[in-house]
Design an enzyme around this catalytic site. Structure first.
Site, PDB file in Angstrom:
ATOM      1  N   LYS A  44      39.363  54.081  55.797  1.00  0.00           N
ATOM      2  CA  LYS A  44      39.659  55.210  56.432  1.00  0.00           C
ATOM      3  C   LYS A  44      41.641  55.531  55.150  1.00  0.00           C
ATOM      4  CE  LYS A  44      41.652  52.940  60.485  1.00  0.00           C
ATOM      5  NZ  LYS A  44      41.653  52.562  61.722  1.00  0.00           N
ATOM      6  N   LYS A  46      43.842  53.307  54.354  1.00  0.00           N
ATOM      7  CA  LYS A  46      44.532  52.686  55.624  1.00  0.00           C
ATOM      8  C   LYS A  46      45.081  51.153  54.286  1.00  0.00           C
ATOM      9  CE  LYS A  46      45.985  54.227  59.585  1.00  0.00           C
ATOM     10  NZ  LYS A  46      46.731  53.296  60.674  1.00  0.00           N
TER      11      LYS A  46
END
Ligand code: C2G
Length: 129
Positions: A44, A46
């Site tokens: 993602k 992240k």
């Protein structure tokens, strides 16, 4: 029993997350949270401050959360909805429309995102102190 499912990273758990989980739980009787693993967070883009185990413990401490499962891929949602007999899928409104493809399996609803708070904001404040 009405079963609700939601997904997320839930890093540096804050009141925006908690408001989301509180309202998600209020949609039914049992709330399942699919928590992004550290490996999936990398996909993602992240990087969580807390490990998956720490983030799982934070969620399990909340009265609104009944079960935490791992989120490993973007593609697991349909299988999760079926496997856990989910009646309602919900996410914050920043995901509005993105998961409507699940509406043949369950009710899909989006809850307003809480403005003025984010994990990034918290981390930036921590870094600055
Ligand atoms: N959220 C919110 N208000 C905020 C911050 C987050 O309502 N101020 C909600 C988001 O809309 C999301 C949930 O809290 O529904 C978790 O947010 P994140 O941890 O940022 O999750 P995200 O990175 O959006 O991951 O497959 C879906 C993804 O795993 C979602």
């Amino acid at each position: 029993m009405k079963r609700v499912l939601t997904y997320g990273t839930f890093d540096t758990l804050h009141y925006g997350h908690i408001r989301l989980l509180q309202r998600a739980r209020a949609l039914g009787d049992y709330l399942i949270v699919a928590l992004s693993t550290d490996e999936f967070n990398a996909i993602k883009g992240k990087k969580a401050y807390h490990s998956w185990e720490e983030r799982k413990a934070h969620l399990e401490a909340l009265r609104y959360v009944d079960l935490v499962i791992p989120e490993n891929t973007w593609e697991q949602k349909r299988q999760d909805v079926t496997l856990y007999h989910v009646d309602i899928f919900t996410m914050g409104s920043d995901w509005e429309g993105k998961f409507d493809f699940l509406s043949d399996l369950c009710t899909v609803t989006y809850l307003s995102r809480t403005e003025g708070i984010s994990s990034t904001m918290i981390r930036n404040t921590m870094d600055a102190s």
